[in-house]
Scaffold this active site. Structure first.
Site, PDB file in Angstrom:
ATOM      1  N   THR A  83      -2.691   2.783  -2.708  1.00 13.39           N
ATOM      2  CA  THR A  83      -2.865   1.154  -2.050  1.00 13.39           C
ATOM      3  C   THR A  83      -2.733   0.365  -3.104  1.00 13.39           C
ATOM      4  O   THR A  83      -3.014   0.521  -4.337  1.00 13.39           O
ATOM      5  CB  THR A  83      -4.384   0.951  -1.540  1.00 13.39           C
ATOM      6  OG1 THR A  83      -4.549  -0.282  -1.476  1.00 13.39           O
ATOM      7  CG2 THR A  83      -5.306   1.760  -2.436  1.00 13.39           C
ATOM      8  N   CYS A 196       1.728  -4.174   0.302  1.00 13.61           N
ATOM      9  CA  CYS A 196       0.419  -3.483   1.032  1.00 13.61           C
ATOM     10  C   CYS A 196       1.395  -2.369   1.489  1.00 13.61           C
ATOM     11  O   CYS A 196       2.293  -2.342   1.981  1.00 13.61           O
ATOM     12  CB  CYS A 196      -0.102  -4.347   2.002  1.00 13.61           C
ATOM     13  SG  CYS A 196      -1.127  -3.428   3.091  1.00 13.61           S
TER      14      CYS A 196
END
Length: 239
Positions: A83, A196
């Site tokens: 992430t 992202c």
């Protein structure tokens, strides 16, 4: 082949993409039925989101640091935090292990620099766009990050958390993201960072108004290159 350690679950939607990409890349490089030596520890994202909302980054660092230690103890030769947002605490996590932590921002910067891009638009969670850690690290690497205006940052954040992390992909949301990119073009952006790890679920980096750089793919590729060894990778690419 080194064993790759993945800290996943943030969200599991993108962790599934990591797993697929890493194995596809290993098979493409090694041939036959080859797949990656890989250990995935998937955390409960709800717990991590709660820490994010509280601003308890120290607590999040302890949680992910514990996971990193477990992955190393299980035989991982490198660690990836799957992430972008949680790279806010990457240094703290890296300090908990002796194996390399492959940093998603550094690897993305290398890809941008190799392509001659200097002023990328960052599409990411509000934490990544607003906390400064991403832009500061990119600036130290010679890149000038562009972030959307406040209302657009809210739109991107909500699409990520309310839709993509929940496995929902909507055409109308894709259109909103393209509109944001079009405005960035007018403001001088020369590329797009899909900052992202879920954004690749809704945007194809090769079908954007500017060159796109998918951090999920870039990060996964770096892991494979580490696992196979640079000489191994270069020799197979030359072949």
């Amino acid at each position: 082949m080194e064993t790759i350690g993945l800290i996943g679950g943030m969200s599991f939607e993108s962790s599934a993409v990591y797993y697929r990409l890493v194995n596809e890349m290993v098979r493409a490089r090694k041939g036959g039925l080859a797949s990656a030596e890989l250990i995935l520890h998937s955390v409960n994202f709800e717990e991590i989101v709660a820490l994010q909302k509280l601003g308890d980054w120290a607590g999040a660092a302890r949680r992910l640091g514990d996971v990193a230690e477990r992955l190393q103890a299980a035989g991982a030769g490198c660690i990836l935090i799957c992430t972008n947002t949680m790279h806010l605490i990457a240094d703290e996590v890296a300090a908990r292990v002796s194996v390399p932590l492959i940093h998603i921002i550094d690897e993305t910067a290398k890809s941008l620099q190799a392509a001659g891009r200097k002023r990328p638009l960052l599409l990411a969670t509000r934490y990544t766009m607003e906390h400064g850690f991403y832009a500061e690290r990119m600036t130290s690497l010679g890149l000038d990050i562009v972030v959307p205006e406040a209302a657009d940052r809210t739109t991107v954040h909500e699409i990520i958390f309310n839709e993509l992390c929940a496995g929902r992909v909507h055409d109308r949301s894709r259109e909103k993201l393209i509109d944001i990119i079009d405005r960035a073009v007018e403001n001088g952006a020369d590329s797009i960072i899909l900052g992202c790890t879920e954004i690749c679920l809704i945007l194809d980096p090769d079908r954007l108004p500017l060159p796109g750089f998918d951090t999920t793919t870039i990060h996964a590729r770096a892991a494979v290159e580490f696992a196979l060894g640079e000489q191994d990778v270069e020799a197979e690419e030359a072949a």
